[in-house]
Design a protein around this motif. Structure first.
Motif, PDB file in Angstrom:
ATOM      1  N   VAL A 153       0.662  -1.065  -0.016  1.00  0.00           N
ATOM      2  CA  VAL A 153       0.058  -0.196  -0.211  1.00  0.00           C
ATOM      3  C   VAL A 153       0.899   1.244  -0.043  1.00  0.00           C
ATOM      4  CG1 VAL A 153      -1.499   1.303   1.362  1.00  0.00           C
ATOM      5  CG2 VAL A 153      -2.129  -0.976   0.874  1.00  0.00           C
ATOM      6  N   ALA A 154       2.110   1.246   0.803  1.00  0.00           N
ATOM      7  CA  ALA A 154       2.810   2.483   0.712  1.00  0.00           C
ATOM      8  C   ALA A 154       3.640   2.587  -0.625  1.00  0.00           C
ATOM      9  CB  ALA A 154       4.028   2.077   1.938  1.00  0.00           C
ATOM     10  N   LEU A 155       3.996   1.302  -1.248  1.00  0.00           N
ATOM     11  CA  LEU A 155       4.563   1.437  -2.525  1.00  0.00           C
ATOM     12  C   LEU A 155       3.634   2.078  -3.483  1.00  0.00           C
ATOM     13  CD1 LEU A 155       6.772   0.689  -4.582  1.00  0.00           C
ATOM     14  CD2 LEU A 155       5.624  -1.425  -4.856  1.00  0.00           C
ATOM     15  N   SER A 156       2.283   1.463  -3.411  1.00  0.00           N
ATOM     16  CA  SER A 156       1.436   2.016  -4.330  1.00  0.00           C
ATOM     17  C   SER A 156       1.049   3.290  -4.110  1.00  0.00           C
ATOM     18  CB  SER A 156       0.250   0.975  -4.344  1.00  0.00           C
ATOM     19  OG  SER A 156      -0.601   1.339  -3.047  1.00  0.00           O
ATOM     20  N   ALA A 157       0.997   3.825  -2.928  1.00  0.00           N
ATOM     21  CA  ALA A 157       0.773   5.552  -2.517  1.00  0.00           C
ATOM     22  C   ALA A 157       1.886   6.210  -3.330  1.00  0.00           C
ATOM     23  CB  ALA A 157       0.816   5.652  -1.461  1.00  0.00           C
ATOM     24  N   ALA A 158       3.152   5.670  -3.243  1.00  0.00           N
ATOM     25  CA  ALA A 158       4.262   6.489  -3.962  1.00  0.00           C
ATOM     26  C   ALA A 158       4.130   6.264  -5.510  1.00  0.00           C
ATOM     27  CB  ALA A 158       5.567   5.949  -3.516  1.00  0.00           C
ATOM     28  N   GLU A 159       3.573   5.102  -5.908  1.00  0.00           N
ATOM     29  CA  GLU A 159       3.367   5.094  -7.497  1.00  0.00           C
ATOM     30  C   GLU A 159       2.124   5.968  -7.993  1.00  0.00           C
ATOM     31  OE1 GLU A 159       4.520   0.476  -8.428  1.00  0.00           O
ATOM     32  OE2 GLU A 159       2.351   0.728  -7.840  1.00  0.00           O
ATOM     33  N   ALA A 160       1.192   6.115  -7.105  1.00  0.00           N
ATOM     34  CA  ALA A 160       0.255   7.098  -7.538  1.00  0.00           C
ATOM     35  C   ALA A 160       0.655   8.443  -7.573  1.00  0.00           C
ATOM     36  CB  ALA A 160      -1.142   7.010  -6.396  1.00  0.00           C
ATOM     37  N   LEU A 161       1.427   8.903  -6.477  1.00  0.00           N
ATOM     38  CA  LEU A 161       1.798  10.329  -6.723  1.00  0.00           C
ATOM     39  C   LEU A 161       2.687  10.606  -7.998  1.00  0.00           C
ATOM     40  CD1 LEU A 161       2.858  10.774  -2.943  1.00  0.00           C
ATOM     41  CD2 LEU A 161       0.820  11.890  -4.132  1.00  0.00           C
TER      42      LEU A 161
END
Length: 184
Positions: A153-161
């Motif tokens: 989830v943390a990785l995916s949040a960075a990906e979203a940004l």
């Protein structure tokens, strides 16, 4: 008299014109193929994720789309820069040497089409869809899957940004509402 004395400034400028137009043509082909590569990769990752029933596989979409999207943008910018250089620098120098009012009319004429702005806006939307919307949708599917982990989830949040940053660059580079005689 040496061979070097036989070369005129006009000949050099024509060779430069041909060279930059060849580079522009190569970059256009490469840029356009990047869209097809992106669509192929998107389809492959989505199909693999669905077949394996592993929504976490969708986390591969953002990095792929960012790399391909950024490469697309860089090439698109260079294509536009070449056109601007021919219109604003090389063409006027050649026209002056030739004693002509203008040269390379097509470099300006094709940009005067009344529907150019709408085409640029549509292309911007297509670029956003391919490079940003689809990977963001993949992230959304992952987040809503119920099969998440804190690290991913943390990785995916960075990906979203990162995808949002790319989207902003797509809009800035496209400048769909810029005046027709500007560099894009």
């Amino acid at each position: 008299m040496s061979e070097r004395d036989d070369v005129t400034v006009g000949q050099l400028l024509l060779v430069e014109y041909q060279t930059v137009k060849d580079e522009q043509k190569t970059r256009i082909g490469f840029r356009d193929n990047l869209l097809y590569v992106t669509l192929t990769v998107l389809a492959a990752v989505i199909a693999a994720s669905a077949q394996a029933k592993q929504p976490a596989m969708l986390l591969a979409l953002p990095p792929v789309c960012v790399v391909l999207g950024w490469t697309y943008l860089v090439n698109d910018e260079k294509i536009s820069a070449i056109g601007a250089y021919v219109r604003g620098d090389l063409g006027p120098r050649l026209a002056q040497l030739a004693g002509a009012e203008k040269v390379f009319d097509w470099e300006v004429a094709h940009r005067a089409d009344a529907r150019r702005r709408s085409r640029k806006a549509i292309q911007c939307g297509i670029d956003l869809l391919a490079f940003c919307v689809v990977p963001l949708a993949g992230l959304l599917v992952y987040w809503l899957s119920g099969r998440t982990s804190p690290g991913l989830v943390a990785l995916s949040a960075a990906e979203a940004l990162t995808i949002l940053g790319l989207g902003a660059q797509v809009v800035v580079y496209a400048a769909p509402f810029r005046a027709p005689n500007s560099s894009g």
